[in-house]
Design a protein around this motif. Structure first.
Motif, short mmCIF file in Angstrom:
data_model
loop_
_atom_site.label_atom_id
_atom_site.label_comp_id
_atom_site.label_asym_id
_atom_site.label_seq_id
_atom_site.Cartn_x
_atom_site.Cartn_y
_atom_site.Cartn_z
N LEU A 589 0.86 -1.18 0.00
CA LEU A 589 0.00 0.00 0.00
C LEU A 589 0.89 1.23 0.00
CD1 LEU A 589 -2.79 1.32 0.19
CD2 LEU A 589 -2.63 1.09 2.71
N VAL A 590 0.72 2.06 -1.03
CA VAL A 590 1.52 3.29 -1.17
C VAL A 590 0.59 4.46 -0.90
CG1 VAL A 590 3.05 4.62 -2.64
CG2 VAL A 590 2.93 2.13 -2.91
N HIS A 591 0.84 5.17 0.17
CA HIS A 591 -0.03 6.27 0.58
C HIS A 591 0.24 7.51 -0.25
CE1 HIS A 591 -1.42 4.00 4.08
NE2 HIS A 591 -0.14 3.64 4.28
N ALA A 592 -0.84 8.27 -0.49
CA ALA A 592 -0.68 9.53 -1.23
C ALA A 592 -0.03 10.60 -0.37
CB ALA A 592 -2.05 10.01 -1.73
N GLY A 593 -0.18 10.52 0.93
CA GLY A 593 0.38 11.51 1.83
C GLY A 593 1.80 11.19 2.23
N PRO A 594 2.22 11.77 3.35
CA PRO A 594 3.63 11.60 3.76
C PRO A 594 3.94 10.25 4.37
CG PRO A 594 2.42 12.94 5.36
CD PRO A 594 1.47 12.70 4.21
N VAL A 620 -9.06 -2.36 4.79
CA VAL A 620 -7.88 -1.49 4.69
C VAL A 620 -8.32 -0.17 4.09
CG1 VAL A 620 -5.59 -1.20 3.68
CG2 VAL A 620 -6.36 -3.48 4.40
N PRO A 621 -8.07 0.96 4.78
CA PRO A 621 -8.42 2.27 4.20
C PRO A 621 -7.67 2.47 2.88
CG PRO A 621 -7.92 2.49 6.53
CD PRO A 621 -7.53 1.10 6.15
N PHE A 622 -8.36 3.02 1.89
CA PHE A 622 -7.76 3.23 0.57
C PHE A 622 -8.29 4.56 0.03
CE2 PHE A 622 -7.19 2.04 -4.03
CZ PHE A 622 -5.80 1.94 -3.99
N GLY A 623 -7.58 5.67 0.38
CA GLY A 623 -8.04 7.00 0.03
C GLY A 623 -7.63 7.41 -1.36
N VAL A 624 -8.11 8.61 -1.75
CA VAL A 624 -7.81 9.14 -3.08
C VAL A 624 -6.29 9.31 -3.22
CG1 VAL A 624 -8.10 11.09 -4.63
CG2 VAL A 624 -10.04 10.26 -3.27
N GLY A 625 -5.74 8.81 -4.32
CA GLY A 625 -4.31 8.91 -4.60
C GLY A 625 -3.49 7.76 -4.07
N ASP A 626 -4.09 6.96 -3.18
CA ASP A 626 -3.36 5.79 -2.69
C ASP A 626 -3.20 4.77 -3.83
OD1 ASP A 626 -3.25 6.95 -0.24
OD2 ASP A 626 -4.77 5.66 0.69
N ARG A 627 -2.11 4.00 -3.72
CA ARG A 627 -1.87 2.96 -4.72
C ARG A 627 -1.78 1.61 -4.03
NH1 ARG A 627 3.52 4.68 -7.48
NH2 ARG A 627 3.82 5.66 -5.42
N ALA A 649 13.08 -4.17 -0.80
CA ALA A 649 13.50 -3.48 -2.02
C ALA A 649 12.29 -3.07 -2.85
CB ALA A 649 14.42 -4.39 -2.84
N LEU A 650 11.27 -3.94 -2.90
CA LEU A 650 10.05 -3.61 -3.64
C LEU A 650 9.36 -2.40 -3.03
CD1 LEU A 650 7.80 -4.26 -5.69
CD2 LEU A 650 6.84 -5.84 -3.99
N VAL A 651 9.23 -2.36 -1.71
CA VAL A 651 8.59 -1.22 -1.04
C VAL A 651 9.39 0.05 -1.30
CG1 VAL A 651 7.98 -0.26 1.22
CG2 VAL A 651 7.53 -2.67 0.72
N ALA A 652 10.74 -0.04 -1.26
CA ALA A 652 11.57 1.15 -1.48
C ALA A 652 11.38 1.70 -2.90
CB ALA A 652 13.03 0.80 -1.23
N LEU A 653 11.23 0.82 -3.87
CA LEU A 653 11.02 1.28 -5.25
C LEU A 653 9.70 2.03 -5.40
CD1 LEU A 653 12.23 -1.83 -7.27
CD2 LEU A 653 13.26 0.44 -7.35
N LEU A 654 8.73 1.65 -4.58
CA LEU A 654 7.40 2.27 -4.69
C LEU A 654 7.29 3.57 -3.92
CD1 LEU A 654 5.30 -1.00 -4.43
CD2 LEU A 654 5.45 0.51 -6.42
N GLU A 655 8.33 3.94 -3.18
CA GLU A 655 8.29 5.19 -2.43
C GLU A 655 8.26 6.41 -3.35
OE1 GLU A 655 7.99 5.83 0.65
OE2 GLU A 655 8.46 4.00 1.73
#
Length: 696
Positions: A589-594, A620-627, A649-655
């Motif tokens: 889960l990649v959050h749109a915020g910080p 799982v919350p999934f707001g606007v802009g989340d991936r 490594a996968l999570v770091a690439l998605l940051e």
């Protein structure tokens, strides 16, 4: 003439005493001159050594009483008188009394001399009998050894001219022994380059350092048009008192031994080449790579140019074998040359088909199923080797002088040909080369045949796999979606990975990834059945855990198969995803915020098909802009890296934000996956967006 007229000393013209020079000094030859009365008129220094009397003691004395015992005195006087009166020379061995009283045998040569005044003298030349006998024996032994030796022996003087040769070397050279004497080496052996040999001989003369067992290949008058190999040794020959006489040469014909040694080495290298080919050819189930491995093994050990050409019809599985006439369409799979060569310009580009007429040698090879060898290539042969005259000209300029084509035959079917040529190697292809090339081709042909059938089956599986996957993801309210499916490397069978995007009622969307354990067409077919079932259960708007429970029951009925699956339902009205997991890796889960990207904490569950285990649904919350990133294990699992490190490594690439979903998919595949990875990958990326918003 007085006795002083005959007096001589051991001084040279300069008055400086000269050292011992040769055989006469070894013999210690003494000279004694007697007048007609038998008195000593000349007494040489060697006479003093031989008889013990000094010149002062001997000159003027009657020789017979001084040197001969009483019992031999009359005999000596008679011999002396006969020499002086008749002029007849006398030679023989006679006992002489030494000054010290000993009696020793002395070799004599007596002759009459006359001076310019007409006076007569008797000259006696004498040497110790034992010394003469020893020297005669040594000379006889040496002469017999040299004459009868099976080794060629020669003596070159200090001017490097033949001074002596034995019969063996005369036979080797095909020139009589007497015709050697006085001539230089190149005058006897016109095919031999004299410069390097004479340089070595002068070095031996200068330093005295011998050269031992040096191999030389020479064509002699005895063996015209045949180069024979000789083991040659050179030693500086020095006389008994240090005088340099020249260079002694010994020559042994080692042609057969050298040939046997070369053949043994050649056999060893060929066995090593076959062993190398066994290890290096056919490492994968890829036709092109197998062909490249074959030419890599062949060049430069067997040929300077190698190419693998397979019948186009064989690659496409259109017919079981080649016809026995007509042109043939080949597809070049690999070409290699030893270093830069214009022969590469004559080759067909790899991967492209090329038509060869019935008269071409490679066509003859696949039609007959037998090797075609041209040991010595001529201009007409080049036109039958190359596809066209332009290519033939390239081969000519490259220096192709020998050609060999061997068929690639597997399970009784001719697949194509391995063609070889030599440019740098001066030797033509021989029968041994034909056998070796045939062995290499036979081994490679089986690998090529396995690879082409495997690729055919794999292509069918990939086609089935792709046909069972969704096409462009359907429009999903409030979602932007991108997906990828990447099949396994060509040497591995296609797996049962899948993804799906399923529109549901109430603007909801089901996001699915799954992986059927196993590979091949059966796994792909099982994947298709599970995907169809998933779509059917999704239409019922069931809870994710209920969907997995139904899929588990279906999978239990599929023999030998289990599968992992992650099923998520996105509800844009609630801004959440409900997820259930059946033994699958957690999504990211990649959050749109910080907030940083994270692996979603889900109960792992058990794979589908195990049976008897319940599944849980997690909100799982999934707001606007989340991936949300869903994937199969082929993206992160490797044989050498810990799984937690790969997931990190996968999570770091998605940051990194700001990329489109398509770019995100490509970036993940490029960074996380290697071309040779043995597992396929399904990847699904979804991003929530405001209702009515465009793709970001």
């Amino acid at each position: 003439m007085t006795a002083e007229s005959f007096r001589a000393d051991d001084e040279g013209a300069t008055g400086v005493p000269s050292g011992p020079r040769g055989l006469l000094d070894i013999l210690g030859v003494a000279a004694v001159l007697l007048d007609v009365n038998g008195r000593i008129a000349l007494w040489s220094p060697h006479a003093e050594e031989l008889f013990g009397y000094s010149a002062a003691e001997a000159l003027g004395q009657y020789a017979a009483p001084l040197l001969v015992d009483e019992e031999h005195l009359d005999e000596v006087v008679q011999l002396f008188a006969r020499v002086l009166t008749s002029g007849e020379s006398w030679a023989g061995t006679f006992p002489i009394r030494h000054k010290n009283g000993d009696t020793r045998l002395v070799e004599f040569r007596n002759m009459r001399l006359q001076d310019d005044l007409g006076d007569w003298y008797a000259l006696g030349i004498a040497a110790d009998h034992s010394t003469v006998s020893r020297v005669e024996a040594n000379l006889a032994l040496s002469e017999q050894l040299v004459a009868q030796s099976p080794t060629g022996l020669a003596l070159l003087d200090t001017e490097l001219r033949y001074a002596l040769v034995n019969p063996t070397i005369a036979r080797m050279n095909g020139v009589p022994a007497e015709e050697h004497v006085g001539r230089r080496i190149h005058e006897v052996l016109p095919h031999l380059d004299p410069a390097p040999v004479e340089k070595l001989l002068r070095e031996v003369l200068r330093t005295g350092t011998p050269i031992v067992d040096m191999y030389m290949a020479v064509e002699t008058p005895a063996t015209p048009h045949e180069e024979r190999t000789y083991s040659v040794s050179f030693n500086r020959l020095v006389g008994p008192h240090g005088r340099i006489l020249g260079v002694a040469c010994s020559v042994v014909d080692v042609t057969e031994r050298h040939r046997a040694s070369k053949e043994a080495e050649r056999s060893r290298r060929r066995l090593a080449l076959i062993a190398d080919a066994s290890a290096r050819v056919g490492t994968t189930l890829e036709v092109e790579r197998t062909a490249r491995e074959l030419v890599d093994v062949t060049v430069p050990e067997l040929a300077d140019v190698a190419a693998v050409d397979v019948l186009d019809s064989v690659l496409s599985l259109r017919r079981p074998g080649a016809p026995d006439r007509g042109p043939e369409l080949f597809r070049a799979l690999a070409i290699k040359t030893e270093g830069p060569s214009e022969a590469a310009e004559a080759a067909d580009p790899t991967g492209r088909p090329a038509m060869y007429g019935e008269d071409r040698l490679v066509t003859e090879c696949v039609h007959t199923g037998r090797p075609v060898s041209v040991p010595h290539v001529g201009p007409e042969d080049l036109l039958r080797i190359a596809r066209n005259p332009e290519a033939a000209e390239h081969l000519r300029r490259a220096g192709v002088h020998s050609y060999l084509a061997v068929p690639l035959i597997a399970r009784g079917e001719v697949l194509g040909a391995l063609t070889l040529a030599r440019t740098n190697d001066p030797l033509p292809f021989d029968e041994d080369d034909v056998l070796l090339a045939g062995e290499l081709a036979a081994r490679a042909a089986v690998s090529i045949d396995n690879a082409r059938w495997y690729q055919s089956v794999r292509n069918s599986a990939v086609t089935l796999q792709r046909s069972l996957l969704p096409g462009q993801p359907a429009h999903a309210p409030g979602l932007e979606v991108a997906a990828r499916y990447v099949p396994a490397h060509a040497s591995s069978e296609v797996g049962g990975d899948w993804y799906d995007v399923i529109p549901l009622s109430g603007d909801k969307t089901a996001l699915v990834v799954g992986d059927v354990m196993g590979s091949g067409i059966d796994a792909a077919a099982t994947m298709g059945r599970l995907r169809t079932a998933t779509c059917a259960f999704a239409d019922l708007d069931l809870d994710p855990a209920e969907v997995l429970r139904h899929l588990d029951r279906i999978t239990e009925g599929l023999e030998h198969y289990i599968a992992t699956c992650l099923y998520a339902v996105y509800d844009p009205r609630r801004g959440e995803c409900r997820m259930a997991n059946a033994g699958h890796l957690p999504p990211v889960l990649v959050h749109a915020g910080p907030r940083p990207a994270e692996l979603v904490d889900l109960p792992s569950g058990v794979p589908l098909g195990v049976g008897g285990v319940s599944f849980e649904t997690t909100r799982v919350p999934f707001g606007v802009g989340d991936r949300l990133v869903l994937y199969t294990d082929g993206l992160v699992e490797t044989r050498h890296d810990p799984l937690d490190e790969r997931l990190a490594a996968l999570v770091a690439l998605l940051e990194v934000n700001g990329r489109s979903l398509e770019e995100t998919c490509d970036r993940l595949l490029d960074a996380m996956r290697n071309p040779g990875d043995p597992d396929d990958v399904a990847l699904l990326v979804a991003r929530s967006r405001p209702p009515g918003g465009g793709a970001g």
